[in-house]
Design a protein around this motif. Structure first.
Motif, PDB file in Angstrom:
ATOM      1  N   GLN A  11       1.298  -1.938  -2.262  1.00 57.74           N
ATOM      2  CA  GLN A  11      -0.078  -1.969  -2.742  1.00 57.74           C
ATOM      3  C   GLN A  11      -0.763  -0.616  -2.545  1.00 57.74           C
ATOM      4  O   GLN A  11      -1.509  -0.148  -3.417  1.00 57.74           O
ATOM      5  CB  GLN A  11      -0.861  -3.060  -2.005  1.00 57.74           C
ATOM      6  N   ASN A  12      -0.519  -0.006  -1.378  1.00 56.14           N
ATOM      7  CA  ASN A  12      -1.090   1.316  -1.113  1.00 56.14           C
ATOM      8  C   ASN A  12      -0.583   2.352  -2.106  1.00 56.14           C
ATOM      9  O   ASN A  12      -1.344   3.161  -2.644  1.00 56.14           O
ATOM     10  CB  ASN A  12      -0.747   1.765   0.309  1.00 56.14           C
ATOM     11  N   ILE A  13       0.724   2.338  -2.370  1.00 54.36           N
ATOM     12  CA  ILE A  13       1.318   3.294  -3.310  1.00 54.36           C
ATOM     13  C   ILE A  13       0.717   3.115  -4.697  1.00 54.36           C
ATOM     14  O   ILE A  13       0.354   4.095  -5.373  1.00 54.36           O
ATOM     15  CB  ILE A  13       2.846   3.120  -3.353  1.00 54.36           C
ATOM     16  N   ARG A  41      -5.667  -1.839   4.728  1.00 52.37           N
ATOM     17  CA  ARG A  41      -5.525  -3.292   4.892  1.00 52.37           C
ATOM     18  C   ARG A  41      -6.636  -4.010   4.136  1.00 52.37           C
ATOM     19  O   ARG A  41      -7.738  -3.476   3.981  1.00 52.37           O
ATOM     20  CB  ARG A  41      -5.604  -3.674   6.371  1.00 52.37           C
ATOM     21  N   PRO A  81       6.100  -4.727   3.827  1.00 58.12           N
ATOM     22  CA  PRO A  81       6.553  -3.999   2.630  1.00 58.12           C
ATOM     23  C   PRO A  81       5.608  -4.159   1.441  1.00 58.12           C
ATOM     24  O   PRO A  81       5.361  -3.186   0.702  1.00 58.12           O
ATOM     25  CB  PRO A  81       7.917  -4.612   2.339  1.00 58.12           C
ATOM     26  N   TRP A  82       5.061  -5.364   1.222  1.00 56.78           N
ATOM     27  CA  TRP A  82       4.170  -5.580   0.083  1.00 56.78           C
ATOM     28  C   TRP A  82       2.891  -4.771   0.233  1.00 56.78           C
ATOM     29  O   TRP A  82       2.372  -4.211  -0.752  1.00 56.78           O
ATOM     30  CB  TRP A  82       3.845  -7.060  -0.060  1.00 56.78           C
ATOM     31  N   GLN A  83       2.361  -4.658   1.470  1.00 58.79           N
ATOM     32  CA  GLN A  83       1.154  -3.870   1.680  1.00 58.79           C
ATOM     33  C   GLN A  83       1.403  -2.388   1.419  1.00 58.79           C
ATOM     34  O   GLN A  83       0.546  -1.692   0.871  1.00 58.79           O
ATOM     35  CB  GLN A  83       0.633  -4.092   3.101  1.00 58.79           C
ATOM     36  N   TYR A  84       2.568  -1.900   1.800  1.00 62.03           N
ATOM     37  CA  TYR A  84       2.898  -0.499   1.497  1.00 62.03           C
ATOM     38  C   TYR A  84       2.941  -0.273  -0.013  1.00 62.03           C
ATOM     39  O   TYR A  84       2.463   0.743  -0.518  1.00 62.03           O
ATOM     40  CB  TYR A  84       4.238  -0.126   2.126  1.00 62.03           C
ATOM     41  N   TRP A 130      -3.490   6.303   4.661  1.00 60.48           N
ATOM     42  CA  TRP A 130      -2.272   5.521   4.451  1.00 60.48           C
ATOM     43  C   TRP A 130      -2.281   4.310   5.368  1.00 60.48           C
ATOM     44  O   TRP A 130      -2.613   4.417   6.541  1.00 60.48           O
ATOM     45  CB  TRP A 130      -1.031   6.361   4.728  1.00 60.48           C
ATOM     46  N   GLY A 131      -1.923   3.148   4.815  1.00 58.47           N
ATOM     47  CA  GLY A 131      -1.910   1.937   5.617  1.00 58.47           C
ATOM     48  C   GLY A 131      -3.185   1.128   5.489  1.00 58.47           C
ATOM     49  O   GLY A 131      -3.637   0.512   6.450  1.00 58.47           O
ATOM     50  N   PRO A 189       1.932  -3.473  12.382  1.00 53.42           N
ATOM     51  CA  PRO A 189       2.299  -2.632  11.231  1.00 53.42           C
ATOM     52  C   PRO A 189       2.199  -3.387   9.914  1.00 53.42           C
ATOM     53  O   PRO A 189       2.246  -4.619   9.866  1.00 53.42           O
ATOM     54  CB  PRO A 189       3.748  -2.245  11.545  1.00 53.42           C
ATOM     55  N   LEU A 190       2.075  -2.617   8.841  1.00 53.33           N
ATOM     56  CA  LEU A 190       2.006  -3.204   7.516  1.00 53.33           C
ATOM     57  C   LEU A 190       3.362  -3.757   7.087  1.00 53.33           C
ATOM     58  O   LEU A 190       4.408  -3.243   7.486  1.00 53.33           O
ATOM     59  CB  LEU A 190       1.567  -2.158   6.488  1.00 53.33           C
TER      60      LEU A 190
END
Length: 259
Positions: free
Chosen positions: A20-22, A213, A15-18, A210-211, A12-13
């Motif tokens: 970045q997606n947002i 990488r 918190p920082w990757q989430y 979403w998600g 799973p991703l």
């Protein structure tokens, strides 16, 4: 037939990757509205050529923003077609749409008619020559598309590169969906060469968006298949070329599919 990814599938991703997606989707959504609105007067004055210019800028901007926020890029391989042709591509996510569109100088997508109703993007899609398809009409829909294609081929500008997704929807990495016969019908009606395109983009950018990488995805243009021959043989060759080469690209990225 469906294939499952091997145990190389990442976890799973964080918190920082989430975050970045947002940030990417907020940035991309705002940029779409701003670029679209700023381009309207130019398109109103200069028509299709201006709409293509705005679309090209938007595509490049969205790819730049993806690299900025999420560290994902896309490598193009193979000879890029320049003349009139049909591009039949594996479709895993939004990233392969952007990458193929950026690579094609005179692109036009066959897309669901519902997409053409989306504010800003749908209007530009019509202006640049994308062709809507009403799947409920079956063969009649393909005949209407063929008529439009033949009309455009007769114009001084020509058709350009007509992009179609034979699966009709996005697929997960390692998943093989049945191919629809629309591309064979279009090939038979137009006698245009068909360029298969393999991808591994879904390993980095999930089909639901979403998600995402970081990493370097690949989109590969394969040798064209001629516009002659039986439809059944053509469809078998097309599917083998796209799926086998997509599996190869995914294996290069450290993944393998198991039937």
């Amino acid at each position: 037939m469906k294939a499952k990814l091997s145990s190389a599938t990442p976890g799973p991703l964080g918190p920082w990757q989430y975050l970045q997606n947002i940030l990417y989707y907020l940035h991309g959504g705002l940029a779409t509205v701003v670029i679209g609105l700023i381009g309207l007067p130019w398109v109103a004055l200069r028509g299709t050529r201006a709409a293509n210019g705005v679309a090209t800028f938007w595509i490049g901007y969205m790819l730049w923003a993806a690299r900025l926020h999420m560290g994902v890029t896309c490598e193009l391989r193979g000879p890029l077609p320049e003349g009139d042709c049909i591009i039949a591509a594996k479709h895993q996510c939004f990233l392969d749409i952007l990458a193929i569109a950026q690579a094609m100088p005179r692109r036009a997508f066959i897309m669901k008619k519902e997409v053409m109703r989306v504010p800003v993007m749908g209007w530009y899609a019509r202006k640049v020559g994308c062709i809507p398809i009403d799947r409920a009409r079956g063969r009649d829909a393909m005949r209407a598309i063929s008529t439009e294609v033949q009309h455009r081929r007769a114009t001084p500008e020509g058709l350009g590169q007509l992009i179609i997704y034979p699966e009709g929807t996005r697929s997960r990495p390692g998943e093989r969906l049945p191919y629809k016969n629309g591309v064979a019908m279009l090939r038979s009606m137009t006698h245009l060469p068909v360029v298969p395109v393999a991808v591994n983009t879904g390993l980095f950018w999930p089909r639901k968006g979403w998600g995402v990488r970081s990493g370097r995805a690949v989109v590969e243009f394969l040798p064209a298949i001629s516009g002659d021959g039986r439809a059944s043989a053509f469809m078998a060759e097309l599917q083998d070329q796209i799926e086998d080469n997509s599996d190869r690209l995914m294996a290069e990225a450290g993944f393998s599919g198991k039937e």
